[in-house]
Design a protein around this motif. Structure first.
Motif, PDB file in Angstrom:
ATOM      1  N   ASN A   1       0.826  -1.218   0.000  1.00 57.16           N
ATOM      2  CA  ASN A   1       0.000   0.000   0.000  1.00 57.16           C
ATOM      3  C   ASN A   1       0.856   1.263   0.000  1.00 57.16           C
ATOM      4  O   ASN A   1       0.638   2.181  -0.797  1.00 57.16           O
ATOM      5  N   GLY A   2       1.834   1.328   0.897  1.00 58.55           N
ATOM      6  CA  GLY A   2       2.714   2.487   0.977  1.00 58.55           C
ATOM      7  C   GLY A   2       3.571   2.662  -0.268  1.00 58.55           C
ATOM      8  O   GLY A   2       3.625   3.752  -0.838  1.00 58.55           O
ATOM      9  N   PRO A   3       4.257   1.596  -0.715  1.00 51.85           N
ATOM     10  CA  PRO A   3       5.048   1.715  -1.945  1.00 51.85           C
ATOM     11  C   PRO A   3       4.234   2.154  -3.163  1.00 51.85           C
ATOM     12  O   PRO A   3       4.761   2.822  -4.044  1.00 51.85           O
ATOM     13  N   ARG A   4       2.963   1.793  -3.224  1.00 49.02           N
ATOM     14  CA  ARG A   4       2.128   2.241  -4.350  1.00 49.02           C
ATOM     15  C   ARG A   4       1.877   3.745  -4.306  1.00 49.02           C
ATOM     16  O   ARG A   4       1.439   4.338  -5.293  1.00 49.02           O
ATOM     17  N   ARG A   5       2.168   4.360  -3.163  1.00 48.43           N
ATOM     18  CA  ARG A   5       2.053   5.816  -3.040  1.00 48.43           C
ATOM     19  C   ARG A   5       3.438   6.475  -3.005  1.00 48.43           C
ATOM     20  O   ARG A   5       3.559   7.664  -2.725  1.00 48.43           O
ATOM     21  N   GLY A   6       4.470   5.667  -3.230  1.00 54.33           N
ATOM     22  CA  GLY A   6       5.822   6.204  -3.201  1.00 54.33           C
ATOM     23  C   GLY A   6       6.347   6.438  -1.811  1.00 54.33           C
ATOM     24  O   GLY A   6       7.278   7.231  -1.608  1.00 54.33           O
ATOM     25  N   GLU A   7       5.794   5.736  -0.805  1.00 57.60           N
ATOM     26  CA  GLU A   7       6.174   5.960   0.589  1.00 57.60           C
ATOM     27  C   GLU A   7       7.235   4.981   1.073  1.00 57.60           C
ATOM     28  O   GLU A   7       7.392   4.768   2.280  1.00 57.60           O
ATOM     29  N   ALA A   8       7.952   4.362   0.155  1.00 57.40           N
ATOM     30  CA  ALA A   8       9.072   3.489   0.497  1.00 57.40           C
ATOM     31  C   ALA A   8      10.037   3.495  -0.677  1.00 57.40           C
ATOM     32  O   ALA A   8       9.690   3.923  -1.792  1.00 57.40           O
ATOM     33  N   ASP A   9      11.255   3.038  -0.423  1.00 53.04           N
ATOM     34  CA  ASP A   9      12.267   2.993  -1.475  1.00 53.04           C
ATOM     35  C   ASP A   9      12.467   1.581  -2.015  1.00 53.04           C
ATOM     36  O   ASP A   9      12.833   1.404  -3.182  1.00 53.04           O
TER      37      ASP A   9
ATOM     38  N   PRO B   1      11.525   4.745  -9.444  1.00 54.60           N
ATOM     39  CA  PRO B   1      11.852   6.169  -9.287  1.00 54.60           C
ATOM     40  C   PRO B   1      11.306   7.038 -10.414  1.00 54.60           C
ATOM     41  O   PRO B   1      11.206   8.259 -10.257  1.00 54.60           O
ATOM     42  N   GLU B   2      10.953   6.426 -11.532  1.00 50.84           N
ATOM     43  CA  GLU B   2      10.362   7.218 -12.615  1.00 50.84           C
ATOM     44  C   GLU B   2       8.930   7.626 -12.273  1.00 50.84           C
ATOM     45  O   GLU B   2       8.462   8.693 -12.674  1.00 50.84           O
ATOM     46  N   LYS B   3       8.254   6.788 -11.516  1.00 52.20           N
ATOM     47  CA  LYS B   3       6.895   7.111 -11.066  1.00 52.20           C
ATOM     48  C   LYS B   3       6.936   7.988  -9.817  1.00 52.20           C
ATOM     49  O   LYS B   3       6.081   8.868  -9.630  1.00 52.20           O
ATOM     50  N   PHE B   4       7.943   7.740  -8.960  1.00 55.97           N
ATOM     51  CA  PHE B   4       8.060   8.481  -7.699  1.00 55.97           C
ATOM     52  C   PHE B   4       9.472   9.060  -7.604  1.00 55.97           C
ATOM     53  O   PHE B   4      10.398   8.374  -7.136  1.00 55.97           O
ATOM     54  N   PRO B   5       9.674  10.295  -8.015  1.00 58.66           N
ATOM     55  CA  PRO B   5      11.015  10.901  -8.033  1.00 58.66           C
ATOM     56  C   PRO B   5      11.671  10.996  -6.657  1.00 58.66           C
ATOM     57  O   PRO B   5      12.889  11.159  -6.566  1.00 58.66           O
TER      58      PRO B   5
ATOM     59  N   PHE C   1       4.851   0.021 -10.638  1.00 63.11           N
ATOM     60  CA  PHE C   1       5.195   0.576  -9.329  1.00 63.11           C
ATOM     61  C   PHE C   1       6.584   0.133  -8.864  1.00 63.11           C
ATOM     62  O   PHE C   1       7.203   0.798  -8.040  1.00 63.11           O
ATOM     63  N   GLY C   2       7.034  -1.001  -9.360  1.00 59.45           N
ATOM     64  CA  GLY C   2       8.324  -1.530  -8.959  1.00 59.45           C
ATOM     65  C   GLY C   2       9.215  -1.786 -10.157  1.00 59.45           C
ATOM     66  O   GLY C   2       8.748  -1.857 -11.299  1.00 59.45           O
ATOM     67  N   VAL C   3      10.527  -1.906  -9.878  1.00 59.48           N
ATOM     68  CA  VAL C   3      11.503  -2.164 -10.934  1.00 59.48           C
ATOM     69  C   VAL C   3      12.160  -3.513 -10.679  1.00 59.48           C
ATOM     70  O   VAL C   3      12.882  -3.674  -9.711  1.00 59.48           O
ATOM     71  N   LYS C   4      11.904  -4.466 -11.487  1.00 56.21           N
ATOM     72  CA  LYS C   4      12.556  -5.773 -11.494  1.00 56.21           C
ATOM     73  C   LYS C   4      12.571  -6.439 -10.113  1.00 56.21           C
ATOM     74  O   LYS C   4      13.044  -5.883  -9.132  1.00 56.21           O
TER      75      LYS C   4
END
Length: 275
Positions: free
Chosen positions: A69-77, A228-232, A95-98
């Motif tokens: 839930n948090g990563p989908r809002r960019g609230e985690a790395d 990071p392209e979705k969440f700078p 939302f994620g990279v590989k």
């Protein structure tokens, strides 16, 4: 004199701000499941990683259905969890990279030493069929966690529609693994547990492992960079250092080296190519 004091105070404030900013710039947020936290694995791994890289890792631990839930809002790395279908969808949705395999442990069926359903040493499907047929007490986490999802999937594999088959014998804990194990001990019941939680569980009473080693009980963990392209705001470089370390020979050795009472809880199986 007063001007000097004010200037000194301002200088101290600026210095503290720079130090805090520097520390924050060298820190990442890891979204993970409660199993990695409660087992003590992260408490063991993260200081090793910090000492090597200087990077602090803040952990947000949630049950499997809430981890993303948090990563989908960019609230985690970075994300570390054990629900591959959800992980792959997270990447596919951008939302994620590989995704990389990191480690695995397994689930075990816990039950009374007296084994009223007669399932000890059997495969998990045979065991679940016997438990349902005899109406032997069974505790489910019932909390939409990864372990709960794995249990529900196993009932399906066993050909049992647990929603219609359940009765008084099927009891919901609706809390964490420790609570489910406590409930099983109190009721002399069967329960599905991840091995790490079982090894860490102290007040076992009359409970023991009755089924283990079935390939269908494998519990695979994966790690992913939040896109990071979705969440700078994602700290791509620091998070990638963590992923690279976790999947490196050094990180894998640290995972293998974590033991409780002499027993290894997680088994490294990094796939550096991703998948």
């Amino acid at each position: 004199m007063r001007r000097l004091s004010v200037a000194f105070a301002l200088l101290c404030g600026l210095t503290a701000g720079v130090v805090a900013s520097s520390a924050e710039d060298h820190a990442i947020v890891l979204a993970s499941t409660t199993a990695t936290q409660e087992s003590g694995l992260l408490d063991n791994l993260l200081p090793i990683f910090r000492d090597k890289t200087g990077i602090e890792v803040t952990v947000i631990a949630r049950r499997a259905d809430e981890v993303l839930n948090g990563p989908r809002r960019g609230e985690a790395d970075v994300v570390l969890m054990h629900a591959r279908p959800q992980e792959e969808k997270f990447v596919a949705d951008g939302f994620g990279v590989k995704r990389f395999d990191v480690m695995y442990n397994d689930y075990v069926l816990i039950g009374p030493k007296s084994d009223p359903a007669g399932v000890k040493g059997k495969d998990i499907v045979t065991a679940l069929k016997a438990i349902e047929a005899k109406g032997a007490p069974f505790v489910t986490r019932g909390d939409r966690s990864g372990t709960h999802a794995a249990e529900l999937a196993l009932w399906i594999v066993a050909g049992i529609d647990i929603a219609s088959a359940k009765g008084a014998w099927y009891r919901e804990a609706e809390r964490g693994m420790a609570s489910a194990l406590d409930a099983a001990r109190a009721a002399n019941a069967y329960v599905l547990s991840d091995r790490g939680s079982w090894i860490s569980f102290r007040d076992r009473g009359d409970l023991d492992i009755v089924v283990e080693g079935d390939r269908r009980l494998l519990n695979q963990y994966g790690v992913m960079l939040v896109n990071p392209e979705k969440f700078p705001n994602v700290k791509k470089d620091l998070a990638q250092i963590f992923i690279d370390w976790l999947t490196s020979p050094e990180g894998q050795a640290a995972i293998a080296g974590y033991k409780v009472d002499g027993q290894q809880l997680f088994f490294p199986n990094s796939d550096r190519s991703g998948g």
